[in-house]
Design an enzyme around this catalytic site. Structure first.
Site, PDB file in Angstrom:
ATOM      1  CG  ASN A  14      -2.124  -0.940   0.889  1.00  0.00           C
ATOM      2  OD1 ASN A  14      -3.124  -0.405  -0.029  1.00  0.00           O
ATOM      3  ND2 ASN A  14      -1.979  -2.171   1.565  1.00  0.00           N
ATOM      4  NE  ARG A  66      -2.481   1.143  24.366  1.00  0.00           N
ATOM      5  CZ  ARG A  66      -3.090   1.329  23.084  1.00  0.00           C
ATOM      6  NH1 ARG A  66      -2.109   0.866  22.058  1.00  0.00           N
ATOM      7  NH2 ARG A  66      -4.019   1.995  22.687  1.00  0.00           N
ATOM      8  CB  ILE A  93      -4.717  -0.945  18.324  1.00  0.00           C
ATOM      9  CG1 ILE A  93      -5.302  -1.886  17.677  1.00  0.00           C
ATOM     10  CG2 ILE A  93      -5.873   0.397  18.791  1.00  0.00           C
ATOM     11  CD1 ILE A  93      -6.410  -2.675  17.994  1.00  0.00           C
ATOM     12  CG  LEU A  94      -2.311   4.896  15.857  1.00  0.00           C
ATOM     13  CD1 LEU A  94      -2.625   5.874  14.880  1.00  0.00           C
ATOM     14  CD2 LEU A  94      -0.701   4.773  16.270  1.00  0.00           C
ATOM     15  CG  ASN A 108      -6.691   1.601   9.162  1.00  0.00           C
ATOM     16  OD1 ASN A 108      -5.632   0.865   8.829  1.00  0.00           O
ATOM     17  ND2 ASN A 108      -7.801   0.789   9.425  1.00  0.00           N
ATOM     18  CG  HIS A 110     -10.181  -3.193   7.715  1.00  0.00           C
ATOM     19  ND1 HIS A 110      -9.477  -4.001   8.603  1.00  0.00           N
ATOM     20  CD2 HIS A 110     -11.142  -4.130   7.610  1.00  0.00           C
ATOM     21  CE1 HIS A 110     -10.003  -4.918   9.124  1.00  0.00           C
ATOM     22  NE2 HIS A 110     -11.077  -5.207   8.226  1.00  0.00           N
ATOM     23  CG  ASP A 151     -10.714  -1.970  11.606  1.00  0.00           C
ATOM     24  OD1 ASP A 151      -9.693  -1.147  11.332  1.00  0.00           O
ATOM     25  OD2 ASP A 151     -10.421  -3.294  11.927  1.00  0.00           O
TER      26      ASP A 151
HETATM   27  C1  GAR Z   1      -3.260  -4.688   3.821  1.00  0.00           C
HETATM   28  O1  GAR Z   1      -4.097  -5.705   3.188  1.00  0.00           O
HETATM   29  C2  GAR Z   1      -4.029  -4.110   4.570  1.00  0.00           C
HETATM   30  O2  GAR Z   1      -5.125  -3.635   4.280  1.00  0.00           O
HETATM   31  C3  GAR Z   1      -4.067  -4.814   5.948  1.00  0.00           C
HETATM   32  O3  GAR Z   1      -2.662  -5.392   6.065  1.00  0.00           O
HETATM   33  C4  GAR Z   1      -2.246  -5.532   4.535  1.00  0.00           C
HETATM   34  C5  GAR Z   1      -0.958  -5.040   4.581  1.00  0.00           C
HETATM   35  O4  GAR Z   1      -0.272  -4.992   3.380  1.00  0.00           O
HETATM   36  N1  GAR Z   1      -4.287  -3.913   6.987  1.00  0.00           N
HETATM   37  C6  GAR Z   1      -5.049  -4.482   8.172  1.00  0.00           C
HETATM   38  O5  GAR Z   1      -5.616  -5.495   8.068  1.00  0.00           O
HETATM   39  C7  GAR Z   1      -5.540  -3.651   9.314  1.00  0.00           C
HETATM   40  N2  GAR Z   1      -6.318  -3.696  10.045  1.00  0.00           N
HETATM   41  P1  GAR Z   1       0.873  -4.067   2.762  1.00  0.00           P
HETATM   42  O6  GAR Z   1       1.968  -4.106   3.926  1.00  0.00           O
HETATM   43  O7  GAR Z   1       1.513  -4.894   1.712  1.00  0.00           O
HETATM   44  O8  GAR Z   1       0.436  -2.874   2.501  1.00  0.00           O
END
Ligand code: GAR
Length: 208
Positions: A14, A66, A93-94, A108, A110, A151
């Site tokens: 991403n 934390r 989690i922030l 974010n 998701h 989320d």
């Molecule tokens: C992605 O699919 C993202 O949406 C997910 O982790 C992956 C990271 O991939 N995030 C979550 O599940 C957060 N709740 P990447 O490091 O290749 O971007």
């Protein structure tokens, strides 16, 4: 020009989508100024370095609490003059102090159509395992503002993706990334940087 700080923990595809969008002129009013990783081995760090973007590594478990971790992360965000914080595969989690300091300035991505398959325990491949187990025919991705509940914040963009009969969690994850995440994340970041997002209650309005 908005300063974008991207928080990562893993592969960083991403992040790569954001870098590519910036290079292609699709985020005219923002630039990625720093990538902060919670994991020193994250490949996302290599992607940042290869593209001349500054990096920091701040590992939650290296701090005594934390609270201390959050203070250090917040200080780093201030030092980077962050206008927008993007959680791109960020698996921590922030803390509320950070969410309050950057109200409606943290987004974010998701890998499901929220409110399905989200919240505590739903991250990465687990989200796709849960979707397949439930037998949904459509899944997808969501980009949303971050609030105090995992989320739960106002939804900016969503993109649906069809589940195929022979999907595994891995094939579904790949298709959701390609067809949804890598498209809607850069688009949402660009809309934010253009000042086109307005939050009213739980709804995000996109202005022309
Ligand atoms: C992605 O699919 C993202 O949406 C997910 O982790 C992956 C990271 O991939 N995030 C979550 O599940 C957060 N709740 P990447 O490091 O290749 O971007």
């Amino acid at each position: 020009m908005k300063n974008i700080v991207v928080l990562v923990s893993g592969g960083g595809t991403n992040l790569q989508a954001l870098i590519d969008a910036q290079k292609n002129g699709q985020i005219p009013n923002g630039r990625i100024t720093c990538v902060i990783s919670s994991n020193p081995d994250a490949y996302a760090l290599t992607r940042a370095k290869e593209n001349g973007i500054g990096t920091r590594v701040i590992v939650p478990k290296e701090f005594e609490s934390r609270e201390v971790y959050s203070k250090v992360l917040l200080e780093a965000l201030f030092q980077e003059y962050a206008d927008l914080i993007v959680l791109a595969g960020f698996m921590t989690i922030l803390d509320e102090t950070i969410i309050r300091a950057y109200h409606n300035q943290i987004i974010n991505v998701h890998p499901s159509l929220i409110p399905a398959f989200c919240g505590a325990g739903y991250y990465g491949l687990r989200v796709h395992e849960a979707a397949l187990e439930r037998g949904v025919k459509l899944t997808g991705a969501t980009v949303h503002f971050v609030n105090e509940v995992a989320d739960d914040g106002p939804i900016i963009l969503q993109q649906a993706v069809a589940v195929e009969p022979d999907d595994t969690p891995e094939t579904l994850q790949k298709r959701v990334m390609e067809q949804a995440e890598w498209k809607i994340l850069p688009r949402a970041v660009s809309l934010f940087c253009n000042g086109q997002l307005e939050v009213k209650g739980r709804t995000v309005w996109i202005k022309d």
